[in-house]
Write a protein that holds these residues in place. Structure first.
Motif, PDB file in Angstrom:
ATOM      1  N   TRP A 167      -8.651   2.677   1.095  1.00 47.10           N
ATOM      2  CA  TRP A 167      -7.348   2.309   1.677  1.00 47.10           C
ATOM      3  C   TRP A 167      -7.351   0.848   2.107  1.00 47.10           C
ATOM      4  O   TRP A 167      -6.407   0.104   1.849  1.00 47.10           O
ATOM      5  CB  TRP A 167      -7.067   3.219   2.872  1.00 47.10           C
ATOM      6  N   LEU A 168      -8.430   0.414   2.772  1.00 47.49           N
ATOM      7  CA  LEU A 168      -8.514  -0.968   3.235  1.00 47.49           C
ATOM      8  C   LEU A 168      -8.497  -1.935   2.061  1.00 47.49           C
ATOM      9  O   LEU A 168      -7.828  -2.974   2.104  1.00 47.49           O
ATOM     10  CB  LEU A 168      -9.786  -1.165   4.066  1.00 47.49           C
ATOM     11  N   ARG A 169      -9.225  -1.608   1.003  1.00 45.77           N
ATOM     12  CA  ARG A 169      -9.240  -2.465  -0.174  1.00 45.77           C
ATOM     13  C   ARG A 169      -7.832  -2.652  -0.735  1.00 45.77           C
ATOM     14  O   ARG A 169      -7.425  -3.761  -1.067  1.00 45.77           O
ATOM     15  CB  ARG A 169     -10.145  -1.868  -1.254  1.00 45.77           C
ATOM     16  N   GLN A 170      -7.081  -1.575  -0.821  1.00 43.37           N
ATOM     17  CA  GLN A 170      -5.715  -1.657  -1.335  1.00 43.37           C
ATOM     18  C   GLN A 170      -4.817  -2.479  -0.417  1.00 43.37           C
ATOM     19  O   GLN A 170      -3.990  -3.265  -0.878  1.00 43.37           O
ATOM     20  CB  GLN A 170      -5.152  -0.252  -1.525  1.00 43.37           C
ATOM     21  N   LEU A 171      -4.979  -2.277   0.907  1.00 43.95           N
ATOM     22  CA  LEU A 171      -4.160  -3.017   1.868  1.00 43.95           C
ATOM     23  C   LEU A 171      -4.412  -4.521   1.744  1.00 43.95           C
ATOM     24  O   LEU A 171      -3.474  -5.320   1.712  1.00 43.95           O
ATOM     25  CB  LEU A 171      -4.452  -2.541   3.283  1.00 43.95           C
ATOM     26  N   LEU A 172      -5.685  -4.919   1.670  1.00 44.68           N
ATOM     27  CA  LEU A 172      -6.002  -6.339   1.580  1.00 44.68           C
ATOM     28  C   LEU A 172      -5.510  -6.935   0.267  1.00 44.68           C
ATOM     29  O   LEU A 172      -4.993  -8.060   0.235  1.00 44.68           O
ATOM     30  CB  LEU A 172      -7.512  -6.550   1.721  1.00 44.68           C
ATOM     31  N   ARG A 173      -5.667  -6.202  -0.823  1.00 44.39           N
ATOM     32  CA  ARG A 173      -5.189  -6.696  -2.103  1.00 44.39           C
ATOM     33  C   ARG A 173      -3.673  -6.842  -2.087  1.00 44.39           C
ATOM     34  O   ARG A 173      -3.124  -7.822  -2.626  1.00 44.39           O
ATOM     35  CB  ARG A 173      -5.635  -5.751  -3.218  1.00 44.39           C
TER      36      ARG A 173
END
Length: 299
Positions: A167-173
Protein backbone atom coordinates in the motif's frame (compact mmCIF):
# COMPACT_ATOMS: atom_id res chain seq x y z
CA UNK A 1 16.81 22.83 -9.47
CA UNK A 2 16.90 19.80 -7.21
CA UNK A 3 14.05 19.38 -4.74
CA UNK A 4 16.50 18.39 -1.99
CA UNK A 5 20.24 18.85 -1.87
CA UNK A 6 23.11 18.64 0.59
CA UNK A 7 26.54 20.11 -0.09
CA UNK A 8 29.61 19.33 2.00
CA UNK A 9 27.36 18.38 4.90
CA UNK A 10 29.08 17.32 8.12
CA UNK A 11 27.96 16.78 11.70
CA UNK A 12 30.18 16.09 14.70
CA UNK A 13 28.90 15.05 18.11
CA UNK A 14 31.99 15.59 20.24
CA UNK A 15 34.61 13.20 18.86
CA UNK A 16 32.04 11.25 16.87
CA UNK A 17 31.57 12.17 13.22
CA UNK A 18 28.04 11.20 12.20
CA UNK A 19 28.08 12.79 8.74
CA UNK A 20 31.31 13.53 6.88
CA UNK A 21 31.42 15.94 3.91
CA UNK A 22 28.30 14.46 2.35
CA UNK A 23 26.88 15.78 -0.94
CA UNK A 24 23.97 14.53 -3.04
CA UNK A 25 20.82 15.78 -4.76
CA UNK A 26 17.26 14.49 -5.05
CA UNK A 27 15.64 15.38 -8.34
CA UNK A 28 12.05 16.58 -8.34
CA UNK A 29 9.47 14.03 -9.47
CA UNK A 30 11.38 10.97 -8.23
CA UNK A 31 11.46 8.47 -5.41
CA UNK A 32 15.00 8.32 -4.04
CA UNK A 33 16.02 5.57 -1.66
CA UNK A 34 18.48 6.50 1.10
CA UNK A 35 20.51 3.45 2.12
CA UNK A 36 23.33 2.70 4.50
CA UNK A 37 24.29 0.36 7.34
CA UNK A 38 23.12 1.14 10.86
CA UNK A 39 25.01 4.14 12.20
CA UNK A 40 25.88 5.46 8.74
CA UNK A 41 24.38 8.91 9.38
CA UNK A 42 21.10 8.59 7.47
CA UNK A 43 18.79 9.84 10.24
CA UNK A 44 21.19 12.66 11.19
CA UNK A 45 21.27 13.76 7.55
CA UNK A 46 17.48 13.80 7.33
CA UNK A 47 17.25 15.77 10.57
CA UNK A 48 19.68 18.36 9.20
CA UNK A 49 17.60 18.63 6.02
CA UNK A 50 14.58 19.42 8.19
CA UNK A 51 16.32 21.95 10.41
CA UNK A 52 16.18 19.74 13.50
CA UNK A 53 19.98 19.42 13.78
CA UNK A 54 22.44 22.21 13.00
CA UNK A 55 25.27 21.11 10.65
CA UNK A 56 28.89 21.41 11.75
CA UNK A 57 29.68 22.30 8.14
CA UNK A 58 27.95 22.48 4.78
CA UNK A 59 24.35 23.18 3.86
CA UNK A 60 21.13 21.21 3.49
CA UNK A 61 18.53 22.73 1.17
CA UNK A 62 14.85 22.25 0.39
CA UNK A 63 13.91 23.80 -2.95
CA UNK A 64 17.16 25.74 -2.80
CA UNK A 65 16.69 27.16 0.71
CA UNK A 66 17.49 26.00 4.25
CA UNK A 67 14.41 24.58 5.95
CA UNK A 68 14.18 27.40 8.56
CA UNK A 69 13.91 29.93 5.73
CA UNK A 70 10.91 28.26 4.06
CA UNK A 71 7.89 30.53 4.17
CA UNK A 72 5.31 27.80 4.77
CA UNK A 73 7.30 24.65 5.53
CA UNK A 74 4.34 22.34 6.19
CA UNK A 75 3.04 23.11 2.70
CA UNK A 76 6.47 22.50 1.12
CA UNK A 77 7.88 19.39 2.78
CA UNK A 78 6.28 16.75 4.97
CA UNK A 79 8.34 14.51 7.21
CA UNK A 80 7.85 11.25 9.09
CA UNK A 81 11.01 10.45 11.02
CA UNK A 82 9.95 8.13 13.84
CA UNK A 83 6.66 6.73 15.09
CA UNK A 84 7.03 8.17 18.60
CA UNK A 85 5.99 11.35 20.37
CA UNK A 86 2.28 10.57 20.43
CA UNK A 87 0.23 11.34 23.53
CA UNK A 88 -1.29 7.93 24.34
CA UNK A 89 -4.56 9.42 25.58
CA UNK A 90 -5.14 11.55 22.50
CA UNK A 91 -7.23 10.34 19.57
CA UNK A 92 -5.77 10.12 16.08
CA UNK A 93 -7.98 12.96 14.90
CA UNK A 94 -7.02 15.26 17.78
CA UNK A 95 -3.34 14.48 17.30
CA UNK A 96 -3.56 15.68 13.70
CA UNK A 97 -5.66 18.71 14.65
CA UNK A 98 -2.92 19.83 17.03
CA UNK A 99 -0.34 19.43 14.24
CA UNK A 100 -2.50 21.29 11.72
CA UNK A 101 -3.40 24.38 13.77
CA UNK A 102 0.04 26.10 14.06
CA UNK A 103 0.57 25.82 10.30
CA UNK A 104 -2.81 27.25 9.38
CA UNK A 105 -4.00 23.97 7.88
CA UNK A 106 -7.82 23.70 7.90
CA UNK A 107 -9.37 21.09 10.20
CA UNK A 108 -11.14 19.55 7.21
CA UNK A 109 -7.76 18.36 5.98
CA UNK A 110 -7.45 16.07 9.02
CA UNK A 111 -10.20 13.71 7.90
CA UNK A 112 -8.85 13.76 4.34
CA UNK A 113 -5.42 12.51 5.35
CA UNK A 114 -6.87 9.95 7.77
CA UNK A 115 -8.79 8.52 4.84
CA UNK A 116 -5.70 8.64 2.62
CA UNK A 117 -3.67 6.53 5.08
CA UNK A 118 -6.67 4.27 5.72
CA UNK A 119 -7.17 5.25 9.36
CA UNK A 120 -10.61 6.82 9.00
CA UNK A 121 -12.21 4.06 11.07
CA UNK A 122 -9.65 4.64 13.84
CA UNK A 123 -10.01 8.44 13.94
CA UNK A 124 -11.65 8.44 17.39
CA UNK A 125 -9.42 5.76 18.89
CA UNK A 126 -6.72 6.69 21.39
CA UNK A 127 -3.23 6.43 19.96
CA UNK A 128 -2.03 4.49 23.00
CA UNK A 129 -3.89 1.46 21.64
CA UNK A 130 -2.39 1.68 18.15
CA UNK A 131 -0.02 -0.93 16.74
CA UNK A 132 3.35 0.18 15.38
CA UNK A 133 2.00 -0.10 11.86
CA UNK A 134 -0.96 2.16 12.71
CA UNK A 135 1.41 4.68 14.28
CA UNK A 136 3.48 4.66 11.10
CA UNK A 137 0.34 5.47 9.11
CA UNK A 138 -0.53 8.26 11.56
CA UNK A 139 2.99 9.71 11.19
CA UNK A 140 2.53 9.66 7.43
CA UNK A 141 -0.85 11.37 7.80
CA UNK A 142 0.89 14.15 9.72
CA UNK A 143 3.43 14.53 6.91
CA UNK A 144 0.62 14.80 4.36
CA UNK A 145 -1.40 17.47 6.21
CA UNK A 146 -0.10 20.42 4.18
CA UNK A 147 -0.29 18.43 0.93
CA UNK A 148 3.43 19.10 0.39
CA UNK A 149 5.19 18.35 -2.87
CA UNK A 150 8.14 16.81 -0.99
CA UNK A 151 8.10 13.93 1.49
CA UNK A 152 11.03 12.91 3.69
CA UNK A 153 10.47 9.53 5.32
CA UNK A 154 12.73 7.59 7.70
CA UNK A 155 12.04 3.83 7.76
CA UNK A 156 8.30 4.24 7.02
CA UNK A 157 7.80 0.49 6.54
CA UNK A 158 8.63 -0.38 10.18
CA UNK A 159 5.67 -2.24 11.63
CA UNK A 160 3.85 -2.60 8.31
CA UNK A 161 2.77 -6.04 7.17
CA UNK A 162 3.34 -7.08 3.51
CA UNK A 163 -0.03 -5.63 2.49
CA UNK A 164 0.87 -2.37 4.22
CA UNK A 165 4.25 -2.21 2.48
CA UNK A 166 2.52 -2.72 -0.87
CA UNK A 167 0.00 0.00 0.00
CA UNK A 168 2.79 2.43 0.92
CA UNK A 169 4.62 1.73 -2.33
CA UNK A 170 1.49 2.55 -4.33
CA UNK A 171 0.82 5.71 -2.30
CA UNK A 172 4.34 7.05 -2.85
CA UNK A 173 4.29 6.23 -6.54
CA UNK A 174 0.93 7.98 -6.87
CA UNK A 175 2.37 11.09 -5.19
CA UNK A 176 5.29 11.15 -7.61
CA UNK A 177 3.03 10.67 -10.61
CA UNK A 178 1.19 13.79 -9.43
CA UNK A 179 4.45 15.76 -9.42
CA UNK A 180 5.74 15.03 -5.94
CA UNK A 181 9.19 14.05 -4.70
CA UNK A 182 10.08 11.44 -2.08
CA UNK A 183 13.29 10.78 -0.15
CA UNK A 184 12.91 7.57 1.84
CA UNK A 185 15.34 5.61 3.99
CA UNK A 186 14.60 1.94 4.48
CA UNK A 187 16.27 -1.30 5.49
CA UNK A 188 13.98 -3.17 3.04
CA UNK A 189 16.39 -3.02 0.11
CA UNK A 190 14.37 -5.36 -2.09
CA UNK A 191 11.33 -3.14 -1.57
CA UNK A 192 13.26 -0.03 -2.59
CA UNK A 193 14.38 -1.83 -5.71
CA UNK A 194 10.70 -2.07 -6.66
CA UNK A 195 9.72 1.48 -5.79
CA UNK A 196 12.75 3.78 -6.08
CA UNK A 197 13.91 5.59 -9.21
CA UNK A 198 17.36 6.22 -7.77
CA UNK A 199 19.35 5.52 -4.63
CA UNK A 200 21.88 7.26 -2.42
CA UNK A 201 24.17 4.91 -0.48
CA UNK A 202 26.22 6.11 2.49
CA UNK A 203 28.66 4.48 4.88
CA UNK A 204 30.33 6.06 7.90
CA UNK A 205 28.65 9.32 7.01
CA UNK A 206 30.20 9.51 3.55
CA UNK A 207 28.71 9.04 0.12
CA UNK A 208 29.47 5.67 -1.47
CA UNK A 209 27.30 5.96 -4.57
CA UNK A 210 24.37 7.82 -6.09
CA UNK A 211 22.56 6.80 -9.25
CA UNK A 212 19.60 5.01 -10.72
CA UNK A 213 18.75 1.50 -9.60
CA UNK A 214 19.57 0.36 -13.13
CA UNK A 215 23.04 1.92 -12.96
CA UNK A 216 23.72 0.47 -9.53
CA UNK A 217 22.76 -3.07 -10.44
CA UNK A 218 24.50 -2.96 -13.82
CA UNK A 219 21.23 -3.97 -15.43
CA UNK A 220 22.67 -4.49 -18.91
CA UNK A 221 22.70 -8.28 -18.79
CA UNK A 222 23.01 -11.29 -16.55
CA UNK A 223 25.86 -13.21 -15.05
CA UNK A 224 25.62 -16.66 -16.69
CA UNK A 225 27.23 -19.65 -14.99
CA UNK A 226 27.96 -22.65 -17.21
CA UNK A 227 29.11 -26.16 -16.26
CA UNK A 228 30.90 -28.04 -19.02
CA UNK A 229 33.65 -30.68 -19.36
CA UNK A 230 35.18 -28.34 -21.96
CA UNK A 231 35.53 -25.27 -19.75
CA UNK A 232 38.82 -24.11 -21.28
CA UNK A 233 37.43 -24.23 -24.82
CA UNK A 234 34.22 -22.44 -23.82
CA UNK A 235 36.19 -19.76 -21.99
CA UNK A 236 38.42 -19.11 -24.99
CA UNK A 237 35.49 -19.09 -27.39
CA UNK A 238 33.57 -16.53 -25.29
CA UNK A 239 36.62 -14.29 -25.00
CA UNK A 240 37.10 -14.46 -28.79
CA UNK A 241 33.54 -13.16 -29.19
CA UNK A 242 34.25 -10.17 -26.96
CA UNK A 243 32.33 -11.58 -23.98
CA UNK A 244 33.75 -11.03 -20.50
CA UNK A 245 34.32 -14.49 -19.04
CA UNK A 246 36.36 -16.26 -16.39
CA UNK A 247 37.08 -19.86 -15.43
CA UNK A 248 35.46 -21.28 -12.31
CA UNK A 249 37.33 -24.57 -11.69
CA UNK A 250 36.93 -27.45 -11.91
CA UNK A 251 34.30 -27.38 -14.67
CA UNK A 252 32.73 -23.93 -14.72
CA UNK A 253 32.78 -20.74 -16.74
CA UNK A 254 31.25 -17.43 -15.66
CA UNK A 255 30.18 -15.02 -18.40
CA UNK A 256 29.16 -11.48 -17.47
CA UNK A 257 26.92 -8.91 -19.15
CA UNK A 258 25.23 -11.50 -21.38
CA UNK A 259 22.03 -13.50 -21.62
CA UNK A 260 21.62 -17.27 -21.61
CA UNK A 261 20.50 -16.97 -25.22
CA UNK A 262 23.80 -15.39 -26.24
CA UNK A 263 25.83 -18.04 -24.42
CA UNK A 264 23.59 -20.83 -25.75
CA UNK A 265 24.05 -19.64 -29.33
CA UNK A 266 27.82 -19.55 -28.87
CA UNK A 267 27.82 -23.08 -27.42
CA UNK A 268 25.64 -24.40 -30.27
CA UNK A 269 27.88 -22.80 -32.90
CA UNK A 270 30.93 -24.67 -31.60
CA UNK A 271 29.27 -27.96 -30.62
CA UNK A 272 30.44 -27.93 -26.99
CA UNK A 273 28.84 -30.11 -24.33
CA UNK A 274 27.09 -28.24 -21.50
CA UNK A 275 25.70 -29.84 -18.35
CA UNK A 276 24.13 -26.76 -16.78
CA UNK A 277 23.51 -23.09 -17.53
CA UNK A 278 22.13 -20.61 -15.01
CA UNK A 279 21.50 -16.86 -15.19
CA UNK A 280 21.99 -14.68 -12.12
CA UNK A 281 20.92 -11.04 -12.15
CA UNK A 282 22.81 -8.63 -9.93
CA UNK A 283 20.22 -7.13 -7.57
CA UNK A 284 20.14 -3.99 -5.45
CA UNK A 285 20.84 -5.90 -2.25
CA UNK A 286 23.98 -7.46 -3.74
CA UNK A 287 25.19 -4.07 -4.93
CA UNK A 288 24.51 -2.51 -1.52
CA UNK A 289 26.46 -5.22 0.30
CA UNK A 290 29.40 -4.86 -2.09
CA UNK A 291 29.53 -1.08 -1.77
CA UNK A 292 29.22 -1.01 2.01
CA UNK A 293 31.28 -4.10 2.76
CA UNK A 294 28.51 -5.52 4.93
CA UNK A 295 28.09 -8.87 3.21
CA UNK A 296 28.75 -12.26 4.85
CA UNK A 297 32.37 -12.18 3.73
CA UNK A 298 33.05 -8.68 5.05
CA UNK A 299 35.54 -8.46 7.89
Amino acid sequence: MAALSVHGLSKHFGRVTAVDDLSFEVEAGTITGFLGPNGSGKTTTLRMLLGLVHPSAGVALVNGAPYPELRRPAFTVGAALEATGFHPGRTARNHLRILAHPSGIPTSRVDEVLAEVELADAARRRVGGFSLGMRQRLMLAGALLGDPAILVLDEPTNGLDPAGVHWLRQLLRRRVEQGGTVLVSSHLIAELALSADSVVIVKNGRLKMQGSVRELTGDTGNTVRVKTPQAQKLHQMLISRGITAELAPPDGVIARGVTTQQVGEAVAATGLVVYEMQAERHNLEDAFLELTGTGPSAS
